[in-house]
Design a protein around this motif. Structure first.
Motif, PDB file in Angstrom:
ATOM      1  N   CYS A  26      34.925  67.524  19.835  1.00  0.00           N
ATOM      2  CA  CYS A  26      35.616  67.070  20.781  1.00  0.00           C
ATOM      3  C   CYS A  26      34.474  66.230  22.013  1.00  0.00           C
ATOM      4  CB  CYS A  26      36.304  68.181  21.808  1.00  0.00           C
ATOM      5  SG  CYS A  26      35.303  69.070  22.442  1.00  0.00           S
ATOM      6  N   VAL A  27      33.562  66.526  21.952  1.00  0.00           N
ATOM      7  CA  VAL A  27      32.447  66.049  23.050  1.00  0.00           C
ATOM      8  C   VAL A  27      32.239  64.610  22.372  1.00  0.00           C
ATOM      9  CG1 VAL A  27      30.074  66.047  24.154  1.00  0.00           C
ATOM     10  CG2 VAL A  27      31.592  68.197  23.709  1.00  0.00           C
ATOM     11  N   GLY A  50      43.589  56.674  31.750  1.00  0.00           N
ATOM     12  CA  GLY A  50      44.042  55.430  31.161  1.00  0.00           C
ATOM     13  C   GLY A  50      44.164  55.690  29.619  1.00  0.00           C
ATOM     14  N   PRO A  51      44.622  54.498  28.967  1.00  0.00           N
ATOM     15  CA  PRO A  51      45.089  54.488  27.657  1.00  0.00           C
ATOM     16  C   PRO A  51      43.763  54.751  26.942  1.00  0.00           C
ATOM     17  CG  PRO A  51      45.426  52.526  28.745  1.00  0.00           C
ATOM     18  CD  PRO A  51      45.078  53.349  29.931  1.00  0.00           C
ATOM     19  N   GLU A  52      42.633  54.253  27.021  1.00  0.00           N
ATOM     20  CA  GLU A  52      41.560  54.541  26.363  1.00  0.00           C
ATOM     21  C   GLU A  52      41.126  56.063  26.109  1.00  0.00           C
ATOM     22  OE1 GLU A  52      36.830  53.282  25.954  1.00  0.00           O
ATOM     23  OE2 GLU A  52      38.308  51.850  26.850  1.00  0.00           O
ATOM     24  N   GLU A  53      41.059  56.660  27.487  1.00  0.00           N
ATOM     25  CA  GLU A  53      40.834  58.232  27.589  1.00  0.00           C
ATOM     26  C   GLU A  53      41.872  59.075  26.859  1.00  0.00           C
ATOM     27  OE1 GLU A  53      39.564  59.901  31.032  1.00  0.00           O
ATOM     28  OE2 GLU A  53      37.229  59.281  30.617  1.00  0.00           O
ATOM     29  N   LYS A  54      43.102  58.535  26.813  1.00  0.00           N
ATOM     30  CA  LYS A  54      44.135  59.185  26.195  1.00  0.00           C
ATOM     31  C   LYS A  54      44.183  59.168  24.754  1.00  0.00           C
ATOM     32  CE  LYS A  54      49.339  59.070  26.356  1.00  0.00           C
ATOM     33  NZ  LYS A  54      50.367  58.425  26.921  1.00  0.00           N
ATOM     34  N   GLU A  55      43.395  57.912  24.288  1.00  0.00           N
ATOM     35  CA  GLU A  55      43.444  57.957  22.709  1.00  0.00           C
ATOM     36  C   GLU A  55      42.212  58.469  22.153  1.00  0.00           C
ATOM     37  OE1 GLU A  55      42.973  53.793  21.218  1.00  0.00           O
ATOM     38  OE2 GLU A  55      44.829  53.256  22.671  1.00  0.00           O
ATOM     39  N   GLN A  56      41.150  58.827  23.167  1.00  0.00           N
ATOM     40  CA  GLN A  56      40.115  59.704  22.844  1.00  0.00           C
ATOM     41  C   GLN A  56      40.573  61.127  22.699  1.00  0.00           C
ATOM     42  OE1 GLN A  56      36.800  58.764  25.553  1.00  0.00           O
ATOM     43  NE2 GLN A  56      36.535  56.802  24.632  1.00  0.00           N
ATOM     44  N   ALA A  57      41.311  61.533  23.766  1.00  0.00           N
ATOM     45  CA  ALA A  57      41.802  62.963  23.517  1.00  0.00           C
ATOM     46  C   ALA A  57      42.682  63.167  22.669  1.00  0.00           C
ATOM     47  CB  ALA A  57      42.631  63.041  24.948  1.00  0.00           C
ATOM     48  N   ALA A  63      40.283  65.974  15.305  1.00  0.00           N
ATOM     49  CA  ALA A  63      39.144  66.122  14.869  1.00  0.00           C
ATOM     50  C   ALA A  63      38.740  67.729  14.820  1.00  0.00           C
ATOM     51  CB  ALA A  63      37.856  65.376  15.311  1.00  0.00           C
ATOM     52  N   CYS A  64      39.186  68.562  15.812  1.00  0.00           N
ATOM     53  CA  CYS A  64      38.605  69.655  15.981  1.00  0.00           C
ATOM     54  C   CYS A  64      39.040  70.619  14.920  1.00  0.00           C
ATOM     55  CB  CYS A  64      39.425  70.186  17.164  1.00  0.00           C
ATOM     56  SG  CYS A  64      39.008  71.807  17.700  1.00  0.00           S
TER      57      CYS A  64
END
Length: 77
Positions: A26-27, A50-57, A63-64
């Protein structure tokens, strides 16, 4: 004037500590949201910005390998 980044509306990040084995995937997927502390514990922000961090989340949750990252609320909006 700078860009104002606001929390991604209605999206919340959580981690099931009973499942998490601290692999750190996750990191790698969302370094602005997740971090492994010097004490060996996972730290995370509950609200992506924002949307970029939301996509990363979303990527971190996918992936976990133990499905410990949990997203609630408006994940796809």
């Amino acid at each position: 004037m700078g860009v104002r980044i606001t929390p991604a509306s209605g999206t919340r990040v959580g981690v099931d500590n009973d499942r998490c084995e601290l692999y750190g995937i996750c990191v790698m997927e969302a370094p602005g949201l997740f971090a492994l502390g010097a004490d060996g514990r996972l730290r995370f922000r509950k609200h992506p910005l924002g949307p970029e961090e939301k996509e990363q989340a979303v990527a971190a949750a996918r992936a976990c390998p133990l499905q410990a990252v949990v997203l609630r609320g408006d994940v796809h909006g």
